[in-house]
Design an enzyme around this catalytic site. Structure first.
Site, PDB file in Angstrom:
ATOM      1  N   GLY A  46       0.857   5.558  -4.856  1.00 48.08           N
ATOM      2  CA  GLY A  46       0.303   4.587  -4.026  1.00 48.08           C
ATOM      3  C   GLY A  46       0.443   3.264  -4.837  1.00 48.08           C
ATOM      4  O   GLY A  46       0.461   3.093  -6.027  1.00 48.08           O
ATOM      5  N   ASP A 239       3.186  -0.906   0.672  1.00 47.71           N
ATOM      6  CA  ASP A 239       3.602  -1.002  -0.628  1.00 47.71           C
ATOM      7  C   ASP A 239       4.329  -2.276  -0.762  1.00 47.71           C
ATOM      8  O   ASP A 239       4.648  -2.640  -2.054  1.00 47.71           O
ATOM      9  CB  ASP A 239       4.869   0.148  -0.687  1.00 47.71           C
ATOM     10  CG  ASP A 239       4.229   1.509  -0.820  1.00 47.71           C
ATOM     11  OD1 ASP A 239       4.165   1.859  -1.981  1.00 47.71           O
ATOM     12  OD2 ASP A 239       3.654   2.139   0.304  1.00 47.71           O
TER      13      ASP A 239
END
Length: 352
Positions: A46, A239
Protein backbone atom coordinates in the site's frame (compact mmCIF):
# COMPACT_ATOMS: atom_id res chain seq x y z
CA UNK A 1 -7.31 -1.79 13.85
CA UNK A 2 -4.15 -3.73 14.58
CA UNK A 3 -1.21 -1.45 13.65
CA UNK A 4 0.12 -2.06 10.14
CA UNK A 5 3.57 -0.98 11.27
CA UNK A 6 5.08 0.69 14.30
CA UNK A 7 8.39 1.93 15.56
CA UNK A 8 9.71 0.05 18.59
CA UNK A 9 12.91 0.22 20.62
CA UNK A 10 14.05 -3.00 18.91
CA UNK A 11 13.24 -2.05 15.31
CA UNK A 12 10.23 -1.62 13.03
CA UNK A 13 7.41 -4.08 13.69
CA UNK A 14 5.17 -5.07 10.77
CA UNK A 15 1.94 -7.00 10.61
CA UNK A 16 2.75 -9.74 8.08
CA UNK A 17 0.12 -9.19 5.39
CA UNK A 18 1.25 -12.26 3.45
CA UNK A 19 -0.18 -14.44 6.25
CA UNK A 20 -3.59 -12.75 6.50
CA UNK A 21 -6.43 -13.51 6.91
CA UNK A 22 -5.69 -16.84 8.62
CA UNK A 23 -2.69 -15.77 10.74
CA UNK A 24 -2.06 -12.49 12.55
CA UNK A 25 1.71 -12.60 12.90
CA UNK A 26 4.45 -9.99 12.96
CA UNK A 27 7.86 -9.39 11.45
CA UNK A 28 10.49 -7.35 13.31
CA UNK A 29 12.96 -5.55 11.03
CA UNK A 30 16.13 -4.67 12.90
CA UNK A 31 18.04 -3.20 9.93
CA UNK A 32 17.22 -1.03 6.95
CA UNK A 33 17.96 -3.97 4.64
CA UNK A 34 15.32 -6.00 6.44
CA UNK A 35 12.85 -3.12 6.02
CA UNK A 36 13.66 -3.13 2.29
CA UNK A 37 12.97 -6.87 2.16
CA UNK A 38 9.67 -6.43 4.00
CA UNK A 39 8.58 -3.88 1.37
CA UNK A 40 9.75 -5.99 -1.59
CA UNK A 41 8.07 -9.17 -0.39
CA UNK A 42 4.82 -7.32 0.40
CA UNK A 43 4.81 -8.10 4.10
CA UNK A 44 3.85 -4.43 4.11
CA UNK A 45 2.12 -2.94 1.04
CA UNK A 46 0.00 0.00 0.00
CA UNK A 47 1.54 3.27 -1.14
CA UNK A 48 1.12 5.33 2.08
CA UNK A 49 2.34 2.47 4.29
CA UNK A 50 5.32 1.87 2.01
CA UNK A 51 6.28 5.54 2.28
CA UNK A 52 6.25 5.60 6.08
CA UNK A 53 7.97 2.20 6.20
CA UNK A 54 10.79 3.62 4.06
CA UNK A 55 11.09 6.66 6.36
CA UNK A 56 11.37 4.35 9.36
CA UNK A 57 13.88 2.23 7.46
CA UNK A 58 16.02 5.30 6.83
CA UNK A 59 15.88 6.24 10.52
CA UNK A 60 16.69 2.68 11.54
CA UNK A 61 19.69 2.61 9.20
CA UNK A 62 21.17 5.72 10.79
CA UNK A 63 20.38 4.48 14.30
CA UNK A 64 22.22 1.21 13.67
CA UNK A 65 25.13 2.78 11.75
CA UNK A 66 28.69 2.32 13.00
CA UNK A 67 29.98 5.39 11.19
CA UNK A 68 32.50 7.35 13.25
CA UNK A 69 32.22 10.64 11.36
CA UNK A 70 29.45 12.67 9.76
CA UNK A 71 31.28 12.35 6.46
CA UNK A 72 31.22 8.55 6.63
CA UNK A 73 27.61 8.64 7.79
CA UNK A 74 26.67 10.80 4.81
CA UNK A 75 28.14 8.23 2.41
CA UNK A 76 26.36 5.40 4.21
CA UNK A 77 23.13 7.38 4.28
CA UNK A 78 23.14 7.55 0.48
CA UNK A 79 23.42 3.75 0.31
CA UNK A 80 20.57 3.35 2.81
CA UNK A 81 18.28 5.58 0.75
CA UNK A 82 19.22 3.91 -2.53
CA UNK A 83 18.54 0.44 -1.14
CA UNK A 84 15.08 1.42 0.06
CA UNK A 85 14.29 3.32 -3.15
CA UNK A 86 15.01 0.19 -5.21
CA UNK A 87 12.28 -1.87 -3.54
CA UNK A 88 9.16 -0.95 -5.56
CA UNK A 89 9.11 1.51 -8.48
CA UNK A 90 5.47 2.56 -8.91
CA UNK A 91 4.30 3.94 -5.54
CA UNK A 92 5.50 7.54 -5.52
CA UNK A 93 4.99 7.80 -1.73
CA UNK A 94 8.15 5.71 -1.37
CA UNK A 95 10.26 8.30 -3.17
CA UNK A 96 8.45 11.20 -1.51
CA UNK A 97 9.24 9.84 1.94
CA UNK A 98 12.89 9.11 1.13
CA UNK A 99 13.34 12.58 -0.38
CA UNK A 100 11.82 14.09 2.75
CA UNK A 101 14.28 12.21 4.96
CA UNK A 102 17.18 13.13 2.66
CA UNK A 103 16.34 16.82 3.03
CA UNK A 104 16.15 16.53 6.81
CA UNK A 105 19.44 14.61 6.96
CA UNK A 106 21.19 17.23 4.84
CA UNK A 107 19.95 20.03 7.09
CA UNK A 108 21.02 18.18 10.23
CA UNK A 109 24.42 17.04 8.92
CA UNK A 110 25.42 20.63 8.21
CA UNK A 111 24.92 21.73 11.82
CA UNK A 112 28.12 22.31 13.80
CA UNK A 113 28.66 19.73 16.55
CA UNK A 114 25.91 17.42 15.39
CA UNK A 115 26.39 13.74 16.25
CA UNK A 116 25.17 10.55 14.61
CA UNK A 117 22.98 9.95 17.65
CA UNK A 118 21.47 13.42 17.32
CA UNK A 119 20.70 12.86 13.65
CA UNK A 120 19.22 9.44 14.35
CA UNK A 121 16.96 10.81 17.09
CA UNK A 122 15.67 13.56 14.79
CA UNK A 123 15.02 11.12 11.93
CA UNK A 124 13.19 8.71 14.24
CA UNK A 125 11.02 11.54 15.54
CA UNK A 126 10.26 12.68 11.97
CA UNK A 127 9.29 9.18 10.86
CA UNK A 128 6.89 8.94 13.80
CA UNK A 129 5.40 12.33 12.89
CA UNK A 130 4.90 11.08 9.33
CA UNK A 131 3.11 8.03 10.75
CA UNK A 132 0.71 10.22 12.74
CA UNK A 133 0.19 12.56 9.78
CA UNK A 134 -0.74 9.65 7.53
CA UNK A 135 -3.53 8.55 9.86
CA UNK A 136 -4.76 12.14 10.20
CA UNK A 137 -4.73 12.56 6.41
CA UNK A 138 -6.75 9.37 5.96
CA UNK A 139 -9.39 10.54 8.43
CA UNK A 140 -9.67 13.95 6.75
CA UNK A 141 -9.83 12.24 3.36
CA UNK A 142 -12.58 10.00 4.64
CA UNK A 143 -14.59 12.99 5.83
CA UNK A 144 -14.08 14.73 2.49
CA UNK A 145 -15.30 11.73 0.51
CA UNK A 146 -18.06 10.31 2.70
CA UNK A 147 -20.78 12.52 1.26
CA UNK A 148 -20.02 11.25 -2.25
CA UNK A 149 -21.13 7.73 -1.43
CA UNK A 150 -24.77 6.61 -1.63
CA UNK A 151 -27.13 6.70 1.36
CA UNK A 152 -27.70 2.99 0.81
CA UNK A 153 -26.52 0.34 -1.62
CA UNK A 154 -23.41 -1.36 -2.91
CA UNK A 155 -19.96 0.19 -3.22
CA UNK A 156 -17.27 -1.67 -5.16
CA UNK A 157 -13.59 -1.48 -4.31
CA UNK A 158 -10.52 -3.11 -5.84
CA UNK A 159 -7.38 -4.36 -4.09
CA UNK A 160 -6.89 -3.11 -0.52
CA UNK A 161 -6.80 0.61 0.16
CA UNK A 162 -7.62 0.37 3.82
CA UNK A 163 -5.89 0.58 7.18
CA UNK A 164 -3.54 -2.18 6.02
CA UNK A 165 -2.37 -0.05 3.09
CA UNK A 166 -1.73 2.96 5.31
CA UNK A 167 -0.72 3.62 8.91
CA UNK A 168 -4.38 3.39 9.88
CA UNK A 169 -8.00 4.04 8.80
CA UNK A 170 -7.32 3.84 5.06
CA UNK A 171 -7.88 5.80 1.86
CA UNK A 172 -10.69 4.17 -0.16
CA UNK A 173 -11.80 2.17 2.87
CA UNK A 174 -11.38 5.32 4.95
CA UNK A 175 -14.02 6.97 2.77
CA UNK A 176 -16.27 3.95 3.26
CA UNK A 177 -15.63 3.91 7.01
CA UNK A 178 -16.45 7.60 7.29
CA UNK A 179 -19.66 7.12 5.32
CA UNK A 180 -20.72 4.24 7.58
CA UNK A 181 -19.87 6.31 10.66
CA UNK A 182 -22.29 8.94 9.32
CA UNK A 183 -25.08 6.41 9.12
CA UNK A 184 -24.94 5.33 5.48
CA UNK A 185 -26.10 1.76 4.88
CA UNK A 186 -23.31 0.59 2.58
CA UNK A 187 -22.61 -2.95 1.46
CA UNK A 188 -19.07 -3.33 0.14
CA UNK A 189 -18.28 -5.52 -2.85
CA UNK A 190 -14.57 -6.35 -2.80
CA UNK A 191 -12.89 -7.60 -5.96
CA UNK A 192 -10.62 -10.50 -4.99
CA UNK A 193 -7.80 -8.79 -6.96
CA UNK A 194 -5.78 -11.48 -8.68
CA UNK A 195 -3.11 -12.71 -8.51
CA UNK A 196 -2.16 -11.63 -4.97
CA UNK A 197 -5.77 -11.53 -3.70
CA UNK A 198 -5.49 -8.34 -1.63
CA UNK A 199 -9.25 -7.86 -1.83
CA UNK A 200 -10.19 -11.39 -0.84
CA UNK A 201 -7.57 -11.68 1.89
CA UNK A 202 -7.15 -8.15 3.23
CA UNK A 203 -10.10 -5.92 2.41
CA UNK A 204 -12.58 -8.59 3.49
CA UNK A 205 -10.59 -9.18 6.70
CA UNK A 206 -10.51 -5.47 7.56
CA UNK A 207 -14.17 -4.79 6.90
CA UNK A 208 -15.33 -7.86 8.79
CA UNK A 209 -13.32 -6.62 11.77
CA UNK A 210 -15.30 -3.38 11.53
CA UNK A 211 -18.65 -5.09 11.09
CA UNK A 212 -19.20 -3.56 7.62
CA UNK A 213 -21.20 -5.91 5.34
CA UNK A 214 -18.85 -7.27 2.67
CA UNK A 215 -19.08 -9.63 -0.28
CA UNK A 216 -16.00 -10.85 -2.16
CA UNK A 217 -16.25 -11.00 -5.95
CA UNK A 218 -14.11 -12.77 -8.51
CA UNK A 219 -12.56 -10.03 -10.64
CA UNK A 220 -14.72 -10.93 -13.65
CA UNK A 221 -18.04 -10.52 -11.81
CA UNK A 222 -18.20 -6.72 -11.48
CA UNK A 223 -19.84 -6.04 -14.85
CA UNK A 224 -22.71 -8.40 -14.14
CA UNK A 225 -23.45 -6.81 -10.76
CA UNK A 226 -23.25 -3.33 -12.25
CA UNK A 227 -25.79 -4.31 -14.89
CA UNK A 228 -28.09 -5.60 -12.14
CA UNK A 229 -27.91 -2.23 -10.36
CA UNK A 230 -26.18 -3.61 -7.28
CA UNK A 231 -23.20 -1.23 -7.53
CA UNK A 232 -23.95 2.44 -6.84
CA UNK A 233 -20.36 3.73 -6.67
CA UNK A 234 -16.76 2.60 -7.01
CA UNK A 235 -13.97 3.87 -4.75
CA UNK A 236 -10.34 2.76 -5.08
CA UNK A 237 -6.93 3.89 -3.90
CA UNK A 238 -3.88 4.90 -5.93
CA UNK A 239 -0.14 4.36 -5.99
CA UNK A 240 0.64 7.37 -8.17
CA UNK A 241 -1.45 10.12 -9.76
CA UNK A 242 0.04 12.03 -12.68
CA UNK A 243 -0.34 15.78 -13.17
CA UNK A 244 -3.20 15.30 -15.64
CA UNK A 245 -5.17 13.04 -13.28
CA UNK A 246 -4.19 9.67 -14.76
CA UNK A 247 -4.16 7.12 -11.94
CA UNK A 248 -1.86 4.14 -11.38
CA UNK A 249 -3.44 1.56 -9.12
CA UNK A 250 -3.48 -2.21 -8.67
CA UNK A 251 -3.81 -4.18 -11.90
CA UNK A 252 -7.47 -4.54 -12.84
CA UNK A 253 -8.47 -1.03 -11.76
CA UNK A 254 -8.58 0.14 -15.38
CA UNK A 255 -11.08 -2.62 -16.17
CA UNK A 256 -13.33 -1.49 -13.32
CA UNK A 257 -13.15 2.15 -14.40
CA UNK A 258 -14.25 1.31 -17.95
CA UNK A 259 -17.14 -0.79 -16.64
CA UNK A 260 -18.24 1.98 -14.28
CA UNK A 261 -18.24 4.50 -17.15
CA UNK A 262 -20.32 2.16 -19.33
CA UNK A 263 -22.91 1.71 -16.58
CA UNK A 264 -23.05 5.35 -15.47
CA UNK A 265 -21.54 4.63 -12.05
CA UNK A 266 -19.28 7.21 -10.35
CA UNK A 267 -15.64 6.11 -10.07
CA UNK A 268 -13.77 7.76 -7.19
CA UNK A 269 -10.07 7.63 -6.34
CA UNK A 270 -8.97 8.30 -2.75
CA UNK A 271 -5.30 9.06 -2.08
CA UNK A 272 -3.17 11.31 0.13
CA UNK A 273 -1.44 14.29 -1.40
CA UNK A 274 1.89 12.43 -1.21
CA UNK A 275 0.54 10.16 -3.98
CA UNK A 276 0.23 13.11 -6.38
CA UNK A 277 3.18 13.28 -8.78
CA UNK A 278 2.98 16.60 -10.59
CA UNK A 279 6.47 16.00 -12.01
CA UNK A 280 5.02 13.24 -14.21
CA UNK A 281 2.78 14.87 -16.85
CA UNK A 282 0.66 11.82 -17.77
CA UNK A 283 0.17 8.20 -16.85
CA UNK A 284 2.42 7.16 -19.75
CA UNK A 285 5.38 8.25 -17.64
CA UNK A 286 4.53 6.15 -14.59
CA UNK A 287 6.84 3.13 -14.18
CA UNK A 288 4.91 -0.12 -13.82
CA UNK A 289 6.39 -2.75 -11.54
CA UNK A 290 6.67 -6.30 -12.88
CA UNK A 291 6.18 -8.86 -10.13
CA UNK A 292 7.62 -12.41 -10.00
CA UNK A 293 6.07 -15.00 -12.34
CA UNK A 294 5.51 -17.35 -9.42
CA UNK A 295 2.68 -15.16 -8.11
CA UNK A 296 0.72 -16.22 -11.20
CA UNK A 297 2.01 -19.74 -11.72
CA UNK A 298 1.55 -20.91 -8.13
CA UNK A 299 -0.95 -20.59 -5.31
CA UNK A 300 -0.21 -21.73 -1.75
CA UNK A 301 2.87 -23.50 -3.09
CA UNK A 302 0.95 -25.47 -5.72
CA UNK A 303 1.67 -24.95 -9.42
CA UNK A 304 -1.37 -24.00 -11.48
CA UNK A 305 0.07 -23.45 -14.97
CA UNK A 306 1.95 -25.62 -17.48
CA UNK A 307 5.72 -25.65 -17.35
CA UNK A 308 7.29 -23.10 -19.67
CA UNK A 309 4.17 -21.03 -20.39
CA UNK A 310 4.71 -17.29 -20.78
CA UNK A 311 3.66 -15.12 -17.82
CA UNK A 312 2.86 -11.40 -17.66
CA UNK A 313 2.52 -10.03 -14.13
CA UNK A 314 2.38 -6.22 -13.97
CA UNK A 315 1.45 -5.08 -10.47
CA UNK A 316 -0.39 -1.96 -11.67
CA UNK A 317 -2.26 -0.44 -14.57
CA UNK A 318 -3.06 3.18 -15.43
CA UNK A 319 -6.62 4.51 -15.55
CA UNK A 320 -6.93 7.58 -17.80
CA UNK A 321 -8.31 10.68 -16.09
CA UNK A 322 -11.40 10.69 -18.33
CA UNK A 323 -12.77 7.70 -16.36
CA UNK A 324 -12.25 9.32 -12.94
CA UNK A 325 -15.30 11.11 -11.49
CA UNK A 326 -13.34 12.72 -8.64
CA UNK A 327 -10.07 12.41 -6.73
CA UNK A 328 -10.49 12.57 -2.96
CA UNK A 329 -7.54 13.90 -0.94
CA UNK A 330 -7.01 15.37 2.52
CA UNK A 331 -6.77 18.79 0.85
CA UNK A 332 -10.17 18.46 -0.80
CA UNK A 333 -12.09 16.76 -3.60
CA UNK A 334 -10.75 17.38 -7.10
CA UNK A 335 -12.77 17.36 -10.29
CA UNK A 336 -11.80 17.51 -13.95
CA UNK A 337 -9.93 19.14 -15.55
CA UNK A 338 -7.42 17.63 -13.14
CA UNK A 339 -4.40 19.50 -14.48
CA UNK A 340 -6.08 22.66 -13.20
CA UNK A 341 -7.57 21.38 -9.93
CA UNK A 342 -4.35 19.58 -8.94
CA UNK A 343 -2.26 22.67 -9.65
CA UNK A 344 -4.69 24.81 -7.67
CA UNK A 345 -4.53 22.64 -4.53
CA UNK A 346 -0.77 22.14 -4.85
CA UNK A 347 -0.33 25.90 -4.55
CA UNK A 348 -2.03 25.95 -1.13
CA UNK A 349 0.62 26.13 1.65
CA UNK A 350 0.65 23.20 4.10
CA UNK A 351 1.13 23.37 7.87
CA UNK A 352 4.63 21.86 7.62
Amino acid sequence: MIPTLEWTADGVRFLDQTKLPLEETYVLATSYRQVADVITTMVVRGAPAIGVSAAMGVALGVKESKATSISDLTTEFGAICNTLAATRPTAVNLFWAIAHMRDLFSALASKPGITREGIADALIKEAQVMYDEDIAACKTMGANGAELLPETGGVLTHCNAGALATCGYGTALGVIRAAVERGRAIHVYADETRPFLQGARLTAWELMHDGIPTTVLCDNMAASLMRQGKIKAVVVGADRIAANGDVANKIGTYNVAILAKEHGIPFYVAAPWSTIDTATPTGDGIPIEQRPEREVTHHAGKQLTPHGVGIENPAFDVTPAKYVTAIITERGVLRAPYAESLAELEAIPTAR
